[in-house]
Design an enzyme around this catalytic site. Structure first.
Site, PDB file in Angstrom:
ATOM      1  CE1 TYR A 100      -2.903  -3.430 -13.243  1.00  0.00           C
ATOM      2  CE2 TYR A 100      -1.248  -1.800 -13.920  1.00  0.00           C
ATOM      3  CZ  TYR A 100      -2.130  -2.744 -14.259  1.00  0.00           C
ATOM      4  OH  TYR A 100      -2.492  -3.344 -15.608  1.00  0.00           O
ATOM      5  NE  ARG A 153       2.199  -8.027 -23.362  1.00  0.00           N
ATOM      6  CZ  ARG A 153       2.303  -6.720 -23.301  1.00  0.00           C
ATOM      7  NH1 ARG A 153       3.070  -6.139 -24.278  1.00  0.00           N
ATOM      8  NH2 ARG A 153       1.186  -5.809 -22.753  1.00  0.00           N
ATOM      9  CE  LYS A 171      -4.362  -0.308 -17.449  1.00  0.00           C
ATOM     10  NZ  LYS A 171      -3.312  -0.444 -18.333  1.00  0.00           N
ATOM     11  CD  GLU A 242      -4.095  -3.761 -19.206  1.00  0.00           C
ATOM     12  OE1 GLU A 242      -4.571  -2.956 -19.809  1.00  0.00           O
ATOM     13  OE2 GLU A 242      -2.727  -3.715 -18.836  1.00  0.00           O
ATOM     14  CG  ASP A 243      -1.071  -7.066 -19.374  1.00  0.00           C
ATOM     15  OD1 ASP A 243      -0.773  -6.123 -20.338  1.00  0.00           O
ATOM     16  OD2 ASP A 243      -0.811  -7.542 -18.348  1.00  0.00           O
ATOM     17  CG  ASP A 265      -3.349   1.307 -20.739  1.00  0.00           C
ATOM     18  OD1 ASP A 265      -3.360   2.724 -21.320  1.00  0.00           O
ATOM     19  OD2 ASP A 265      -2.697   0.968 -20.205  1.00  0.00           O
ATOM     20  CG  ASP A 266      -1.024  -3.600 -22.729  1.00  0.00           C
ATOM     21  OD1 ASP A 266      -0.843  -3.342 -21.788  1.00  0.00           O
ATOM     22  OD2 ASP A 266      -1.836  -4.491 -22.937  1.00  0.00           O
ATOM     23  CG  ASN A 405       7.225  -1.068 -16.544  1.00  0.00           C
ATOM     24  OD1 ASN A 405       7.959   0.227 -15.968  1.00  0.00           O
ATOM     25  ND2 ASN A 405       6.381  -0.681 -17.186  1.00  0.00           N
TER      26      ASN A 405
HETATM   27  P1  NAD Z   1       6.440  -6.773 -26.478  1.00  0.00           P
HETATM   28  O1  NAD Z   1       6.810  -7.853 -26.312  1.00  0.00           O
HETATM   29  O2  NAD Z   1       5.337  -6.283 -27.359  1.00  0.00           O
HETATM   30  O3  NAD Z   1       7.530  -6.019 -27.450  1.00  0.00           O
HETATM   31  C1  NAD Z   1       8.924  -5.981 -26.857  1.00  0.00           C
HETATM   32  C2  NAD Z   1       9.870  -5.769 -28.103  1.00  0.00           C
HETATM   33  O4  NAD Z   1      11.217  -5.575 -27.576  1.00  0.00           O
HETATM   34  C3  NAD Z   1       9.785  -6.531 -29.076  1.00  0.00           C
HETATM   35  O5  NAD Z   1       9.696  -5.915 -30.365  1.00  0.00           O
HETATM   36  C4  NAD Z   1      10.857  -7.554 -29.449  1.00  0.00           C
HETATM   37  O6  NAD Z   1      11.351  -7.743 -30.667  1.00  0.00           O
HETATM   38  C5  NAD Z   1      12.068  -6.419 -28.795  1.00  0.00           C
HETATM   39  N1  NAD Z   1      13.415  -6.930 -28.053  1.00  0.00           N
HETATM   40  C6  NAD Z   1      13.381  -8.130 -27.583  1.00  0.00           C
HETATM   41  N2  NAD Z   1      14.907  -8.103 -27.366  1.00  0.00           N
HETATM   42  C7  NAD Z   1      15.456  -7.208 -27.953  1.00  0.00           C
HETATM   43  C8  NAD Z   1      16.804  -6.859 -27.950  1.00  0.00           C
HETATM   44  N3  NAD Z   1      17.829  -7.631 -27.415  1.00  0.00           N
HETATM   45  N4  NAD Z   1      17.093  -5.691 -28.744  1.00  0.00           N
HETATM   46  C9  NAD Z   1      15.897  -5.007 -29.140  1.00  0.00           C
HETATM   47  N5  NAD Z   1      14.761  -5.239 -29.147  1.00  0.00           N
HETATM   48  C10 NAD Z   1      14.354  -6.466 -28.559  1.00  0.00           C
HETATM   49  O7  NAD Z   1       6.281  -5.920 -25.282  1.00  0.00           O
HETATM   50  P2  NAD Z   1       5.965  -4.264 -25.065  1.00  0.00           P
HETATM   51  O8  NAD Z   1       4.331  -4.476 -24.533  1.00  0.00           O
HETATM   52  O9  NAD Z   1       5.985  -3.555 -26.195  1.00  0.00           O
HETATM   53  O10 NAD Z   1       6.626  -3.972 -23.835  1.00  0.00           O
HETATM   54  C11 NAD Z   1       7.991  -3.598 -23.867  1.00  0.00           C
HETATM   55  C12 NAD Z   1       8.499  -2.984 -22.499  1.00  0.00           C
HETATM   56  O11 NAD Z   1       7.731  -1.866 -22.449  1.00  0.00           O
HETATM   57  C13 NAD Z   1       8.134  -3.892 -21.363  1.00  0.00           C
HETATM   58  O12 NAD Z   1       9.287  -4.212 -20.491  1.00  0.00           O
HETATM   59  C14 NAD Z   1       7.137  -3.057 -20.586  1.00  0.00           C
HETATM   60  O13 NAD Z   1       7.042  -3.017 -19.383  1.00  0.00           O
HETATM   61  C15 NAD Z   1       7.198  -1.654 -21.102  1.00  0.00           C
HETATM   62  N6  NAD Z   1       6.110  -1.021 -21.004  1.00  0.00           N
HETATM   63  C16 NAD Z   1       6.269   0.317 -20.335  1.00  0.00           C
HETATM   64  C17 NAD Z   1       5.278   1.151 -20.444  1.00  0.00           C
HETATM   65  C18 NAD Z   1       5.126   2.421 -19.492  1.00  0.00           C
HETATM   66  O14 NAD Z   1       6.248   2.928 -19.255  1.00  0.00           O
HETATM   67  N7  NAD Z   1       4.000   3.191 -19.691  1.00  0.00           N
HETATM   68  C19 NAD Z   1       4.023   0.842 -21.159  1.00  0.00           C
HETATM   69  C20 NAD Z   1       3.885  -0.379 -21.801  1.00  0.00           C
HETATM   70  C21 NAD Z   1       5.185  -1.239 -21.704  1.00  0.00           C
END
Ligand code: NAD
Length: 548
Positions: A100, A153, A171, A242-243, A265-266, A405
């Site tokens: 994964y 995504r 997954k 997912e995604d 899940d996201d 990530n």
């Molecule tokens: P997403 O695209 O839905 O959200 C990203 C957000 O970041 C958006 O709201 C965007 O406006 C904001 N952003 C972008 N540039 C920015 C900046 N310069 N300053 C402030 N905000 C900014 O993506 P997501 O699904 O919410 O995922 C975001 C991150 O979280 C990814 O890197 C993902 O890997 C991580 N994530 C981690 C886990 C975990 O740790 N378990 C789970 C899911 C997602």
């Protein structure tokens, strides 16, 4: 001993060797070789599963890089699933990043080049009007988990179109490895609606529709037809989105969460696992959940999903919904999310509080004075030394979660978090970081990995044939995870249980989620004398059975 081979349609000979769910390779016994037409089709020595597993791990470790390890494991999954899961379960910490994230991302990017055997179900925009017939081609009758993506995504990699198929496959492998959901009851689904990825559109090896994405009503109609077909063919199956990109993920969740057993899940899984980390931190800080003021960097699926879960927990602890929401603040790419902004998308509006707009994260920290700072923005290094120092100035024990990530996208490293808060922060990350040695102490921070949550929630839901999956179930899952963290684990800075205990964690979550479904009146099974026994009876163990 099983009499499976007495069934009329039980495969023999080469057909048996080519069925990954039944194949045992060199572990077929002499008796099986004689009676199932296998003699001569295998090298003569009979091997045990332990010997085979040793060979698998030696092969994995001899590969030059993670992509090669991924391809080897995928190949094994296509040949012998029992052995694949034996190796995965027994070496989960080592192999999870191979099958994964992060390696699966590379596998997806190269999907058109490394494709060997199809796995999962492909539905495309061209199948409109006949999705049910396509789904009927699925070779198995029983389906417990359906995991669709439209590839828009994929992880942090953007639109990978049909190449995103690696994600549902990987997954679902974790559903099986961690919770014990039978691999034969899992269905990965690629809903290919096209892609905006120009590189793929121009790539002769791309294995998806060469067209721009279906959008609007046409897209919705396709997803609707898919969801209808799921309901008609497998009415009790869990459908885990997912995604999907933001603009669809939130909408589809709202649209189907009360008509199907479904979750995203996201959004919800991330919310639950981050909440688990926060609840776990309270054991160290001595604060109550209602004492927390949380500032998020990012306001996407992950961040707002976490906000929902934290707010819901605060409501359970006595705050009104409005009070709870006002304890969660968001900074997106434009600045602080506040009511005066006119550029906010639907999912950000509940978090747009009456406050003066500020543009930067550091200004927001000074205005809001958060107890916890959670990064889900994909902005590498956004938690600068100054930001971390500010959190340490405002709080005795600041909570710092850098969840983006892969590791290269994290808002800060574990080392930076500890060094710039004088070792006082409670840290968790989305991707693993090595231990940090600072001022005579060793910190081994944990990973807020969704894998702590989704397999157990899934198993609990299917055990009782839950009609819906509720936020209450995710809050329950978060509590279970937090409760299972030992004092020894917390003493090293880890807010999560060791990944070595993931099967125990998933089993406990499944039991508590099932009980929650009974409490909420959403279980379709009759409540058994022992929910534990019900859940246990469903758990798949990757062991060979004798066919004759
Ligand atoms: P997403 O695209 O839905 O959200 C990203 C957000 O970041 C958006 O709201 C965007 O406006 C904001 N952003 C972008 N540039 C920015 C900046 N310069 N300053 C402030 N905000 C900014 O993506 P997501 O699904 O919410 O995922 C975001 C991150 O979280 C990814 O890197 C993902 O890997 C991580 N994530 C981690 C886990 C975990 O740790 N378990 C789970 C899911 C997602």
């Amino acid at each position: 001993m099983t009499q499976a081979s007495t069934q009329a349609n039980f495969p023999r000979g080469v057909d048996l060797l080519r069925d990954p769910l039944l194949n045992k390779g060199t572990a077929f016994t002499e008796r099986e070789r004689d009676q199932l037409g296998l003699r001569g089709l295998l090298p003569p020595p009979v091997r045990t599963m332990e010997q085979q597993a040793l060979r698998v791990m030696a092969n994995v470790r001899s590969k030059p890089d993670d992509l090669e390890r991924y391809l080897y494991m995928i190949g094994l999954q296509d040949r012998n699933e029992t052995l694949f899961y034996r190796a995965l379960v027994d070496n989960l910490e080592e192999l999870m990043p191979v099958v994964y994230t992060p390696t699966v991302g590379k596998g997806c990017q190269l999907f058109g080049r490394v494709f060997r055997r199809p796995r999962g179900l492909y539905i495309s925009a061209d199948d409109r009007g006949q999705i049910k017939q396509v789904m009927r081609n699925w070779p198995r009758q029983e389906v417990s988990v359906i995991l669709p993506t439209d590839g828009e995504r994929i992880l942090g990699l953007g639109d990978l179109g049909a190449s995103g198929m690696g994600i549902p496959i990987g997954k679902l492998a974790l559903y099986t490895a961690c919770a014990g959901i039978h691999p034969g009851k899992c269905m990965p689904v690629m809903i290919d609606v096209g892609t905006e990825n120009e590189e793929f559109l121009n790539d002769p090896l791309y294995l998806g529709l060469k067209r721009h994405r279906l959008k609007g009503d046409e897209y919705d109609a396709l997803i609707d037809e898919f969801m209808q077909a799921c309901k008609e063919l497998w009415p009790d199956a869990l459908v885990q989105f997912e995604d999907f990109a933001n603009h669809n993920a939130f909408r589809l969740l709202e649209k189907y969460r009360h008509t199907h057993c479904t979750f995203n899940d996201d959004i919800q899984g991330t919310g639950s696992v981050a909440l688990a980390g926060l609840l776990s931190s309270l054991e160290v800080t001595g604060r109550r959940i209602t004492d927390e003021r949380v500032l998020f960097l990012g306001a996407g699926e992950a961040a707002t999903g976490i906000g929902e879960m934290i707010a819901a927990t605060m409501v359970q602890a006595g705050l009104s919904h409005e009070e709870a929401q006002r304890r969660c603040w968001f900074v997106d790419s434009k600045g602080l999310v506040v009511a005066s902004r006119t550029d906010l998308t639907h999912h950000k509006k509940p978090w747009a509080h009456q406050a003066e707009f500020v543009k930067t994260l550091s200004e927001a920290i000074e205005v809001i004075k958060p107890t916890a700072l959670i990064g889900a923005s994909g902005m590498t290094g956004a938690f600068t030394p100054e930001i971390l120092q500010a959190m340490a100035r405002i709080n005795d024990r600041p909570v710092i979660f850098a969840l983006s990530n892969p590791t290269s996208k994290a808002e800060c490293t574990a080392e930076a978090a500890y060094v710039h808060t004088e070792g006082r922060c409670l840290f968790a990350s989305g991707s693993p970081f090595p231990s940090v040695h600072y001022q005579g102490r060793t910190f081994s921070p944990g990973q807020g990995n969704n894998v702590y949550i989704f397999p157990g929630v899934g198993l609990g839901a299917i055990a009782v044939r839950a009609k819906e999956i509720t936020d209450g179930m995710f809050l329950t899952a978060a509590r279970v995870v937090a409760e299972l963290v030992t004092d020894e684990e917390r003493a090293t800075g880890n807010l999560y249980p060791s990944l070595k205990r993931i099967r125990e964690v998933s089993g406990r979550i499944a039991v508590e989620v099932a009980k929650q479904a009974f409490r909420e009146g959403l279980a379709q099974e009759r409540e058994p004398a022992s929910v534990e026994a019900l859940v246990q009876s469903l758990r798949y163990e990757p062991d060979y059975v004798e066919y004759v």
